[in-house]
Design an enzyme around this catalytic site. Structure first.
Site, PDB file in Angstrom:
ATOM      1  CD  GLU A   1      -1.973   2.264   1.633  1.00  0.00           C
ATOM      2  OE1 GLU A   1      -2.348   2.761   0.878  1.00  0.00           O
ATOM      3  OE2 GLU A   1      -3.313   2.213   2.665  1.00  0.00           O
TER       4      GLU A   1
ATOM      5  CB  CYS B   1      -1.312   6.413   0.907  1.00  0.00           C
ATOM      6  SG  CYS B   1      -2.738   5.551   1.610  1.00  0.00           S
TER       7      CYS B   1
HETATM    8  C1  UN1 Z   1      -7.465   7.188   4.654  1.00  0.00           C
HETATM    9  O1  UN1 Z   1      -7.713   7.539   3.654  1.00  0.00           O
HETATM   10  O2  UN1 Z   1      -8.258   7.204   5.373  1.00  0.00           O
HETATM   11  O3  UN1 Z   1      -0.908   5.895   4.475  1.00  0.00           O
HETATM   12  C2  UN1 Z   1      -6.268   6.429   5.241  1.00  0.00           C
HETATM   13  C3  UN1 Z   1      -2.627   6.353   4.603  1.00  0.00           C
HETATM   14  C4  UN1 Z   1      -3.434   4.619   4.295  1.00  0.00           C
HETATM   15  C5  UN1 Z   1      -4.378   5.121   4.878  1.00  0.00           C
HETATM   16  C6  UN1 Z   1      -5.633   6.255   4.240  1.00  0.00           C
HETATM   17  N1  UN1 Z   1      -2.459   3.923   4.704  1.00  0.00           N
HETATM   18  O4  UN1 Z   1      -2.848   7.334   4.607  1.00  0.00           O
END
Ligand code: UN1
Length: 469
Positions: free
Chosen positions: A261, A295
């Site tokens: 991710e 992210c």
């Molecule tokens: C969100 O947008 O609520 O690193 C979650 C991040 C992700 C989670 C985003 N793992 O921003």
């Protein structure tokens, strides 16, 4: 800014240890300092796990797997339910610690703990519904069906910006499915991880299942060790594309599976027929939430010509009145960046954009004083600037003018990352085009709501360099 302390309810003794196996703290690696990004002052020190301790931890998780996998899924769900109950009890102090350590505002810190609670509930439901298809067999007197088995001990590597929720997304689902977990949190947020591990340890010990959740605090070498360990059939890693590329290679080389991710370069398209106030709120939340360090943060706004001027004026006004400051103060909208390096990256990106034809419409400066605060930046830029193609983990929003929907979609897709996207329009036809196979190429596509704010009920993840799995 007033100094805050670690909530005492969490029973954290951060100066002691770093690695938890079965609830025993045994770190003897390097010292990791956790810093309050709001003041730049030290919050606590943690001793990282040495390579040997990490290995021990992996072995213990493997041992625990032998028993845990045999426990009926609803009983595993019951343990996860008890963890969810504890998280409910500790929501306020844990949310506060998350805010304190990573600098996100209090409502986001508590929101993160709520996400853990929600995923625990979801996992409990899953523990009674894990399915498998049955299909007609070609052969007589023969039954054919699919059955899901647990994989083994799983490695979970998380980033500083979601110090606890992303662990829960992975770990609580994995444990419900019969896997045990080794967690390598970001070295920037070890205290939040210790607090969560403490909560898990108390439940696991009381219920007689030590070793289902394990913590290995450490730097990138600990991450590399976990990624390379053949005893871990699956590695889930959240972080930058650069990190993901390394983890992906290491895991693939030993025929393991990875779930990555990684970075996003998320855009919101605003068409002329959009509800501008609705769009404005979404752009603000997407670009300022977690100080632009998600992210899923909104990095580009693709505004159709006819409304681009009005939207940009509104954005400048809203950025001007956004309260920047102490993340624990309920009036604050924008907290600090995580550290000095993040401030420098922000300043460098603004400079690069402006040197290459970008027009700075708002912000761009560090806010003097203690802590790692910056102004939100709004830069009018052309879509093909190299810096616009990159993910800068900071509150920088590029405003790009577009002619029409087709151009907007093509610009939105024309980056290496593919996590989240959004369109604001009142036209059903435009919205459906955006959601179709010819529209957004991202893992997440939203209509009339912004790019960030994941929901635990749906699959979360991206395409292209954002990873997958
Ligand atoms: C969100 O947008 O609520 O690193 C979650 C991040 C992700 C989670 C985003 N793992 O921003």
């Amino acid at each position: 800014m007033e100094a805050h302390s670690i909530p005492s309810e969490l029973r954290l003794k951060p100066v002691e240890p770093g690695c938890s196996c079965n609830g025993e703290w045994s770190g003897s690696g390097q010292e990791i300092v956790s810093t309050d990004p709001g003041t730049g002052k030290e919050l606590g020190r943690v001793l990282a796990a040495s390579a040997e301790e990490t290995e021990q931890c992996i072995r213990k998780a493997g041992k625990a797997f032998e028993h845990w996998r045999k426990l009926p899924a609803p009983q595993r769900g019951e343990i996860v339910r008890l963890i969810g109950e504890e998280l409910r009890k500790y929501k306020k102090p844990l949310g506060k610690l998350v805010s304190l350590e990573c600098g996100k505002i209090l409502s986001e810190g508590e929101g993160e703990v709520q996400e853990m609670i929600d995923i625990a509930d979801f996992a409990v439901g899953l523990s009674r519904t894990i399915g498998g298809g049955t299909m007609p067999s070609e052969r007589p007197d023969h039954r054919m069906f699919e059955q899901w088995h647990p994989l083994g001990p799983i490695g979970v590597i998380t980033a500083f910006n979601f110090p606890v929720a992303v662990w829960a997304w992975n770990a609580l689902i994995a444990a419900t499915c019969g896997d045990t977990v080794i967690w390598k949190p970001s070295e920037k947020t070890p205290l939040s991880a210790l607090a969560v591990q403490g909560i898990c340890n108390r439940v696991l010990e009381a219920e007689g299942f030590p070793g289902v959740f394990n913590l290995c605090v450490g730097g990138s070498e600990t991450g590399e060790q976990i990624a390379g360990d053949e005893n871990l059939p699956l590695i889930s890693a959240t972080g930058s594309c650069r990190m993901g590329r390394e983890v992906g290679k290491t895991v693939a080389a030993r025929m393991g599976r990875s779930l990555l991710e990684l970075g996003g370069n998320n855009a919101i398209i605003v068409l002329e027929d959009a509800d501008l106030d609705l769009a404005l709120r979404a752009v603000l939340f997407g670009s300022l939430g977690t100080a632009g360090q998600r992210c899923t943060s909104t990095r580009r706004v693709l505004a159709q010509k006819g409304i681009s001027g009005e939207l940009s004026e509104k954005l400048v006004g809203a950025y001007g009145s956004a309260v920047v400051g102490d993340p624990l103060d309920p009036g604050t909208l924008l907290g600090p960046l995580i550290d000095e390096e993040a401030v420098n990256t922000y300043l460098q990106a603004v400079k690069t954009a402006c040197e290459n034809g970008g027009e700075l419409l708002y912000g761009g400066n560090r806010i003097e004083g203690p802590g790692f605060f910056v102004e939100p930046a709004l830069i009018k830029a052309s879509a093909d600037l190299e810096i616009v193609q990159e993910e800068t983990f900071a509150p920088i929003l590029y405003l790009i003018e577009v002619e029409n929907l087709q151009e907007a979609v093509s610009i939105q897709n024309n980056v290496r990352q593919g996590l989240s996207s959004a369109i604001f329009t009142d036209s059903l036809r435009s919205a459906e085009h955006f959601l179709s196979a010819l529209g957004s190429d991202c893992g997440i596509a939203n209509v009339n709501i912004g790019t960030s704010g994941a929901e635990i009920g749906g699959a979360f993840g991206g395409e292209k360099e954002t990873g997958g799995g």
